[in-house]
Design a protein around this motif. Sequence first.
Motif, PDB file in Angstrom:
ATOM      1  N   UNK A   1      -9.864  70.746 125.745  1.00 23.06           N
ATOM      2  CA  UNK A   1     -10.409  69.539 126.349  1.00 23.06           C
ATOM      3  C   UNK A   1     -10.899  68.617 125.236  1.00 23.06           C
ATOM      4  N   UNK A   2     -10.375  67.392 125.256  1.00 23.59           N
ATOM      5  CA  UNK A   2     -10.625  66.431 124.190  1.00 23.59           C
ATOM      6  C   UNK A   2     -11.193  65.158 124.816  1.00 23.59           C
ATOM      7  N   UNK A   3     -12.265  64.591 124.268  1.00 32.03           N
ATOM      8  CA  UNK A   3     -12.810  63.359 124.847  1.00 32.03           C
ATOM      9  C   UNK A   3     -11.757  62.247 124.878  1.00 32.03           C
ATOM     10  N   UNK A   4     -11.806  61.451 125.925  1.00 31.58           N
ATOM     11  CA  UNK A   4     -10.828  60.381 126.146  1.00 31.58           C
ATOM     12  C   UNK A   4     -10.955  59.336 125.039  1.00 31.58           C
ATOM     13  N   UNK A   5      -9.926  59.243 124.212  1.00 30.66           N
ATOM     14  CA  UNK A   5      -9.922  58.376 123.037  1.00 30.66           C
ATOM     15  C   UNK A   5      -8.913  57.234 123.201  1.00 30.66           C
ATOM     16  N   UNK A   6      -9.060  56.167 122.398  1.00 28.85           N
ATOM     17  CA  UNK A   6      -8.084  55.068 122.471  1.00 28.85           C
ATOM     18  C   UNK A   6      -6.645  55.530 122.280  1.00 28.85           C
ATOM     19  N   UNK A   7      -6.449  56.572 121.461  1.00 28.28           N
ATOM     20  CA  UNK A   7      -5.094  57.061 121.220  1.00 28.28           C
ATOM     21  C   UNK A   7      -4.444  57.610 122.491  1.00 28.28           C
ATOM     22  N   UNK A   8      -5.258  58.059 123.430  1.00 26.83           N
ATOM     23  CA  UNK A   8      -4.739  58.612 124.679  1.00 26.83           C
ATOM     24  C   UNK A   8      -4.263  57.547 125.666  1.00 26.83           C
ATOM     25  N   UNK A   9      -4.774  56.338 125.521  1.00 22.94           N
ATOM     26  CA  UNK A   9      -4.614  55.333 126.576  1.00 22.94           C
ATOM     27  C   UNK A   9      -3.158  55.023 126.932  1.00 22.94           C
ATOM     28  N   UNK A  10      -2.260  54.778 125.966  1.00 17.29           N
ATOM     29  CA  UNK A  10      -0.890  54.420 126.367  1.00 17.29           C
ATOM     30  C   UNK A  10      -0.216  55.462 127.254  1.00 17.29           C
ATOM     31  N   UNK A  11      -0.345  56.728 126.910  1.00 17.40           N
ATOM     32  CA  UNK A  11       0.304  57.748 127.739  1.00 17.40           C
ATOM     33  C   UNK A  11      -0.411  57.897 129.078  1.00 17.40           C
ATOM     34  N   UNK A  12      -1.730  57.824 129.053  1.00 20.61           N
ATOM     35  CA  UNK A  12      -2.473  57.915 130.306  1.00 20.61           C
ATOM     36  C   UNK A  12      -2.069  56.775 131.240  1.00 20.61           C
ATOM     37  N   UNK A  13      -1.870  55.603 130.663  1.00 27.49           N
ATOM     38  CA  UNK A  13      -1.453  54.440 131.454  1.00 27.49           C
ATOM     39  C   UNK A  13      -0.086  54.682 132.091  1.00 27.49           C
ATOM     40  N   UNK A  14       0.821  55.316 131.366  1.00 25.13           N
ATOM     41  CA  UNK A  14       2.137  55.633 131.931  1.00 25.13           C
ATOM     42  C   UNK A  14       2.004  56.621 133.086  1.00 25.13           C
ATOM     43  N   UNK A  15       1.132  57.621 132.924  1.00 18.76           N
ATOM     44  CA  UNK A  15       0.903  58.575 134.012  1.00 18.76           C
ATOM     45  C   UNK A  15       0.496  57.855 135.286  1.00 18.76           C
ATOM     46  N   UNK A  16      -0.434  56.906 135.142  1.00 20.05           N
ATOM     47  CA  UNK A  16      -1.046  56.292 136.304  1.00 20.05           C
ATOM     48  C   UNK A  16      -0.188  55.198 136.931  1.00 20.05           C
ATOM     49  N   UNK A  17       1.067  55.137 136.535  1.00 19.55           N
ATOM     50  CA  UNK A  17       2.038  54.314 137.254  1.00 19.55           C
ATOM     51  C   UNK A  17       2.686  55.102 138.388  1.00 19.55           C
ATOM     52  N   UNK A  18       2.440  56.393 138.437  1.00 16.98           N
ATOM     53  CA  UNK A  18       3.019  57.272 139.442  1.00 16.98           C
ATOM     54  C   UNK A  18       2.243  57.109 140.752  1.00 16.98           C
ATOM     55  N   UNK A  19       2.889  56.645 141.817  1.00 19.39           N
ATOM     56  CA  UNK A  19       2.186  56.452 143.098  1.00 19.39           C
ATOM     57  C   UNK A  19       1.542  57.728 143.622  1.00 19.39           C
TER      58      UNK A  19
END
Length: 213
Positions: free
Chosen positions: A16-34
């Motif tokens: 478990x890793x704290x949510x960092x700026x480096x995570x944002x692009x991939x997390x954003x892609x995940x959250x395009x999934x309805x």
Amino acid sequence: MKLNYETCLIGEKVILVPYRPEHVPRYHEWMKDPDLLEATGSEPLSLEEEVEMQQSWRDDDRKCTFIVHSNKCHPMDNSISDDTSQVFRVEEHLDDMIGDVNLFLSELECDNDEWGDDLRGTEASQDQLQQPLLQAEIDIMIADKDLRGQGLGRAATCAMALYGVSKLGIRRLFCKINEDNKASIHLFKSIGFCQCDYAACFKQVELELVRPI
């Protein structure tokens, strides 16, 4: 939450890793999934909004977020470690991102002195007795459907629950799950959560773990 921003929790299956700026692009892609949006009760955000969200959650002392990475590089036994001698470089492990786990903290509403009596029976200090008691809603998401059913969500949930109780002083954990999400309901019941409420209008069950040790 700034309190956990320099903390990694290393377990046998997950880190478990704290949510960092480096995570944002991939997390954003995940959250395009309805399906993920519906399951997490989220609204779609632009990349710029996701960047702002990461920053606001980092600064909010009532929101504790970890990104879940699969553990491919730190062999461990079944325990959870927050060993400060180890360094986890997020940018080197972005391909290992598999989901997130969150705590949303709030004060525990009490109608009597039950909770205070519990603390008086321990070695709690006077300051602890005067502090508000905390509860937290916990949620877990494994974004990659192919990785579900392998115990990764359970491992991440257990690690987060342990962290919340031992480091944040949480006395009650609870979750709200759509009644048709049988896998999540089974996950939380398997680690000791019990149903405490049902919201017919939302078709959601509420499960809780009270005074975990």
